[in-house]
Scaffold this motif. Sequence first.
Motif, PDB file in Angstrom:
ATOM      1  N   ALA A  45       0.840  -1.196   0.000  1.00 23.52           N
ATOM      2  CA  ALA A  45       0.000   0.000   0.000  1.00 23.52           C
ATOM      3  C   ALA A  45       0.878   1.250   0.000  1.00 23.52           C
ATOM      4  CB  ALA A  45      -0.897  -0.012   1.226  1.00 23.52           C
ATOM      5  N   GLY A  46       0.459   2.224  -0.725  1.00 27.01           N
ATOM      6  CA  GLY A  46       1.156   3.502  -0.700  1.00 27.01           C
ATOM      7  C   GLY A  46       2.378   3.551  -1.592  1.00 27.01           C
ATOM      8  N   ARG A  47       2.724   2.428  -2.191  1.00 23.90           N
ATOM      9  CA  ARG A  47       3.898   2.460  -3.045  1.00 23.90           C
ATOM     10  C   ARG A  47       3.526   1.854  -4.400  1.00 23.90           C
ATOM     11  NH1 ARG A  47       7.316  -1.491  -3.927  1.00 23.90           N
ATOM     12  NH2 ARG A  47       9.163  -0.915  -5.107  1.00 23.90           N
ATOM     13  N   VAL A  48       3.746   2.598  -5.439  1.00 24.01           N
ATOM     14  CA  VAL A  48       3.418   2.062  -6.755  1.00 24.01           C
ATOM     15  C   VAL A  48       4.687   1.522  -7.398  1.00 24.01           C
ATOM     16  CG1 VAL A  48       2.416   2.552  -8.998  1.00 24.01           C
ATOM     17  CG2 VAL A  48       1.647   3.819  -6.993  1.00 24.01           C
ATOM     18  N   PRO A  49       4.722   0.214  -7.643  1.00 26.68           N
ATOM     19  CA  PRO A  49       5.940  -0.326  -8.268  1.00 26.68           C
ATOM     20  C   PRO A  49       6.099   0.224  -9.679  1.00 26.68           C
ATOM     21  CG  PRO A  49       4.425  -2.057  -7.562  1.00 26.68           C
ATOM     22  CD  PRO A  49       3.681  -0.779  -7.499  1.00 26.68           C
ATOM     23  N   GLU A  50       7.345   0.330 -10.091  1.00 25.11           N
ATOM     24  CA  GLU A  50       7.630   0.855 -11.429  1.00 25.11           C
ATOM     25  C   GLU A  50       7.079  -0.080 -12.500  1.00 25.11           C
ATOM     26  OE1 GLU A  50      10.036   3.494 -12.618  1.00 25.11           O
ATOM     27  OE2 GLU A  50       9.189   4.302 -10.757  1.00 25.11           O
ATOM     28  N   THR A  51       7.283  -1.335 -12.284  1.00 23.34           N
ATOM     29  CA  THR A  51       6.891  -2.296 -13.317  1.00 23.34           C
ATOM     30  C   THR A  51       6.167  -3.466 -12.663  1.00 23.34           C
ATOM     31  OG1 THR A  51       8.869  -3.602 -13.025  1.00 23.34           O
ATOM     32  CG2 THR A  51       8.989  -1.829 -14.642  1.00 23.34           C
ATOM     33  N   VAL A  52       5.562  -4.280 -13.513  1.00 24.97           N
ATOM     34  CA  VAL A  52       4.881  -5.463 -13.005  1.00 24.97           C
ATOM     35  C   VAL A  52       5.890  -6.406 -12.351  1.00 24.97           C
ATOM     36  CG1 VAL A  52       3.484  -7.439 -13.648  1.00 24.97           C
ATOM     37  CG2 VAL A  52       3.111  -5.250 -14.759  1.00 24.97           C
ATOM     38  N   ARG A  53       7.085  -6.487 -12.951  1.00 27.40           N
ATOM     39  CA  ARG A  53       8.120  -7.345 -12.371  1.00 27.40           C
ATOM     40  C   ARG A  53       8.409  -6.916 -10.929  1.00 27.40           C
ATOM     41  NH1 ARG A  53      11.604 -10.423 -15.026  1.00 27.40           N
ATOM     42  NH2 ARG A  53      10.890  -9.438 -16.920  1.00 27.40           N
ATOM     43  N   ASP A  54       8.562  -5.611 -10.731  1.00 20.47           N
ATOM     44  CA  ASP A  54       8.806  -5.116  -9.367  1.00 20.47           C
ATOM     45  C   ASP A  54       7.665  -5.524  -8.440  1.00 20.47           C
ATOM     46  OD1 ASP A  54      11.089  -3.972 -10.256  1.00 20.47           O
ATOM     47  OD2 ASP A  54      10.270  -1.955 -10.447  1.00 20.47           O
ATOM     48  N   ALA A  55       6.450  -5.433  -8.967  1.00 22.03           N
ATOM     49  CA  ALA A  55       5.286  -5.762  -8.137  1.00 22.03           C
ATOM     50  C   ALA A  55       5.314  -7.233  -7.733  1.00 22.03           C
ATOM     51  CB  ALA A  55       3.997  -5.444  -8.900  1.00 22.03           C
ATOM     52  N   VAL A  56       5.621  -8.085  -8.695  1.00 20.50           N
ATOM     53  CA  VAL A  56       5.650  -9.526  -8.411  1.00 20.50           C
ATOM     54  C   VAL A  56       6.755  -9.825  -7.402  1.00 20.50           C
ATOM     55  CG1 VAL A  56       6.146 -11.799  -9.419  1.00 20.50           C
ATOM     56  CG2 VAL A  56       4.654 -10.193 -10.625  1.00 20.50           C
ATOM     57  N   LEU A  57       7.948  -9.256  -7.639  1.00 23.41           N
ATOM     58  CA  LEU A  57       9.071  -9.552  -6.748  1.00 23.41           C
ATOM     59  C   LEU A  57       8.843  -8.956  -5.355  1.00 23.41           C
ATOM     60  CD1 LEU A  57      12.065  -9.191  -9.236  1.00 23.41           C
ATOM     61  CD2 LEU A  57      10.867 -11.259  -8.518  1.00 23.41           C
ATOM     62  N   ALA A  58       8.186  -7.792  -5.320  1.00 22.70           N
ATOM     63  CA  ALA A  58       7.917  -7.186  -4.016  1.00 22.70           C
ATOM     64  C   ALA A  58       6.990  -8.086  -3.199  1.00 22.70           C
ATOM     65  CB  ALA A  58       7.277  -5.804  -4.200  1.00 22.70           C
ATOM     66  N   ARG A  59       6.038  -8.677  -3.891  1.00 21.47           N
ATOM     67  CA  ARG A  59       5.105  -9.576  -3.201  1.00 21.47           C
ATOM     68  C   ARG A  59       5.881 -10.785  -2.652  1.00 21.47           C
ATOM     69  NH1 ARG A  59      -0.619 -11.922  -4.760  1.00 21.47           N
ATOM     70  NH2 ARG A  59      -0.371 -11.061  -6.834  1.00 21.47           N
ATOM     71  N   ALA A  60       6.830 -11.257  -3.434  1.00 23.11           N
ATOM     72  CA  ALA A  60       7.599 -12.429  -3.002  1.00 23.11           C
ATOM     73  C   ALA A  60       8.513 -12.101  -1.826  1.00 23.11           C
ATOM     74  CB  ALA A  60       8.415 -12.974  -4.176  1.00 23.11           C
ATOM     75  N   THR A  61       8.994 -10.875  -1.746  1.00 23.27           N
ATOM     76  CA  THR A  61       9.905 -10.542  -0.639  1.00 23.27           C
ATOM     77  C   THR A  61       9.160 -10.487   0.693  1.00 23.27           C
ATOM     78  OG1 THR A  61       9.644  -8.187  -1.054  1.00 23.27           O
ATOM     79  CG2 THR A  61      11.606  -9.224  -1.990  1.00 23.27           C
ATOM     80  N   ARG A  62       7.832 -10.450   0.629  1.00 20.16           N
ATOM     81  CA  ARG A  62       7.077 -10.445   1.886  1.00 20.16           C
ATOM     82  C   ARG A  62       6.989 -11.846   2.497  1.00 20.16           C
ATOM     83  NH1 ARG A  62       1.634  -8.151   0.439  1.00 20.16           N
ATOM     84  NH2 ARG A  62       2.337  -7.701  -1.637  1.00 20.16           N
ATOM     85  N   LEU A  63       7.433 -12.842   1.761  1.00 14.64           N
ATOM     86  CA  LEU A  63       7.365 -14.222   2.263  1.00 14.64           C
ATOM     87  C   LEU A  63       8.498 -14.488   3.249  1.00 14.64           C
ATOM     88  CD1 LEU A  63       6.764 -16.023  -1.151  1.00 14.64           C
ATOM     89  CD2 LEU A  63       5.079 -15.732   0.669  1.00 14.64           C
ATOM     90  N   SER A  64       8.268 -15.433   4.154  1.00 12.82           N
ATOM     91  CA  SER A  64       9.340 -15.867   5.052  1.00 12.82           C
ATOM     92  C   SER A  64      10.395 -16.598   4.211  1.00 12.82           C
ATOM     93  CB  SER A  64       8.773 -16.829   6.094  1.00 12.82           C
ATOM     94  OG  SER A  64       8.370 -18.020   5.452  1.00 12.82           O
ATOM     95  N   PRO A  65      11.636 -16.726   4.723  1.00 22.50           N
ATOM     96  CA  PRO A  65      12.667 -17.395   3.917  1.00 22.50           C
ATOM     97  C   PRO A  65      12.249 -18.798   3.460  1.00 22.50           C
ATOM     98  CG  PRO A  65      13.662 -16.320   5.813  1.00 22.50           C
ATOM     99  CD  PRO A  65      12.175 -16.184   5.974  1.00 22.50           C
ATOM    100  N   SER A  66      11.578 -19.566   4.328  1.00 18.41           N
ATOM    101  CA  SER A  66      11.238 -20.932   3.889  1.00 18.41           C
ATOM    102  C   SER A  66      10.137 -20.901   2.825  1.00 18.41           C
ATOM    103  CB  SER A  66      10.853 -21.830   5.065  1.00 18.41           C
ATOM    104  OG  SER A  66       9.785 -21.274   5.757  1.00 18.41           O
ATOM    105  N   ALA A  67       9.220 -19.957   2.937  1.00 19.63           N
ATOM    106  CA  ALA A  67       8.178 -19.856   1.907  1.00 19.63           C
ATOM    107  C   ALA A  67       8.792 -19.385   0.592  1.00 19.63           C
ATOM    108  CB  ALA A  67       7.081 -18.906   2.353  1.00 19.63           C
ATOM    109  N   ARG A  68       9.762 -18.487   0.687  1.00 20.41           N
ATOM    110  CA  ARG A  68      10.421 -18.023  -0.533  1.00 20.41           C
ATOM    111  C   ARG A  68      11.172 -19.177  -1.210  1.00 20.41           C
ATOM    112  NH1 ARG A  68      11.967 -13.339  -3.477  1.00 20.41           N
ATOM    113  NH2 ARG A  68      12.572 -14.305  -5.441  1.00 20.41           N
TER     114      ARG A  68
END
Length: 435
Positions: A214-237
């Motif tokens: 929220a509050g941050r607009v990713p530059e690209t769809v790739r950024d959006a996808v990767l940002a979502r993945a960085t919210r995962l715990s290390p084992s989920a990642r």
Amino acid sequence: MPLLEREPCLATLHTALAEARTGSGRVVFVSGEAGIGKTSLIEQFTRDQHGARVWWGACDLLFTPRPLGPLRDIALQMRGDWHTRLDAESDRAALFSAFLNELQLDATIVVIEDVHWADEATLDLLKFVSRRIQRTRALLIVTYRDDELGPRHPLRTVLGETGASTAIRRLLLAPLSEKAVRTLVGHRALEAAALHRQTGGNPFFVTEILAGEAGRVPETVRDAVLARATRLSPSARAVLDAAAVIGGRIEPWLLAEVTGAEAYAVDQCLHVGMLVAHANWLMFRHELARQMILEAIAPHQRVVLHRLVLDALKASPITRTDDARLAHHAEAVGDAEAVLLYAPAAARRAAAASAHREAANLYALARRFATELPADQHALLLEAYAVECDAIGQQADSIAARRTAIELWRSLDNRLKVGENLAHLMTPLNRVGQN
Ligand SMILES: Nc1ncnc2c1ncn2[C@@H]1O[C@H](COP(=O)(O)OP(=O)(O)OP(=O)(O)O)[C@@H](O)[C@H]1O
Ligand SMILES: [Mg+2]
């Protein structure tokens, strides 16, 4: 959340199903770019089809498609011994007829997804069923990405040949309007017009960006996808990375084997919506997202994961005969011995199933590792490759392969083989007018 701006498409599908129920079967081709909403549309449509059987099959983005892959999926959902029959049946026409008979029995929705990746046998099945659909009580829905069809894509022939039939409908999915994007934005502090411009109204792109922080607009769809993945715990990642390597369709047992992860790590991937559960397997919510995650894995780590997947596939009785899949991972690992074991085996299987394009691709893969082979085996591989190239009209490749085979046989002083290959060389040379 209901789909936006798809009411006319849903209406077309409902009408087609109503017609099919009365014994006048229909085919609907649903096309549009990646992420435009083909799968979502079909899912919504099939969700409330009381009374009609729904069979769902998909073509996979593997190095090589599985011959008749979608029918294999469907066989698992059908009554009877269809799965064993698929492996045993060598008479393709008999198999297709039997499938058609099934479609005459009861109202059925058959979905075949992503046929831009289809193998030749599946395209043959599509042709066979489309030509005869009118006699059935089935609605066959076929999806494909129209922007992945080059001018010589074999699906074009299928579309051309079936074009005139009155039983065929076509749906080309349009991007969402700015108004729809505004609905999706809702109360977020985002400018809908800009988001619409940025994404071209592609729903996958829009929803990925909106799923970002929220509050941050990713530059690209790739950024959006990767940002979502960085919210995962290390084992989920780690689970997500392994899932990306496994491919378009992820067996839970395989994922557990490769990662050793606890169920909660998989649950987390499901919870954030990166993975979705589908019948007996998991999938990325979107193939584009899988590609992005895959590309973000460090190359050495990717090789390690491919190796783990390869070993797990080899060890399992369910998958150890899936030569094409094994060859794909072996190639990624750079394991020449394994590629030379699996790729020709998969190629022979594909050729026997008349999937000559896949067979040629698999032999071409083996060829890239063939310098490791003794000269006679190398030459035999090239001969097999040449035969498949002839079958799909790739004369130049066939000629080049025969010529190298001849050199190899000459180096072994095997005149019989030299002569045999020279004789074979006449056919493609004649065809390209070089004799
Ligand atoms: N009409 C729609 N309204 C709102 N959201 C949509 C709509 N269509 C699709 N979406 C969203 O966009 C995402 C991508 O759609 P979908 O996976 O159906 O695309 P696709 O055309 O099947 O793509 P691919 O060619 O890669 O398989 C979906 O997960 C869904 O959230
Ligand atoms: Mg899809």
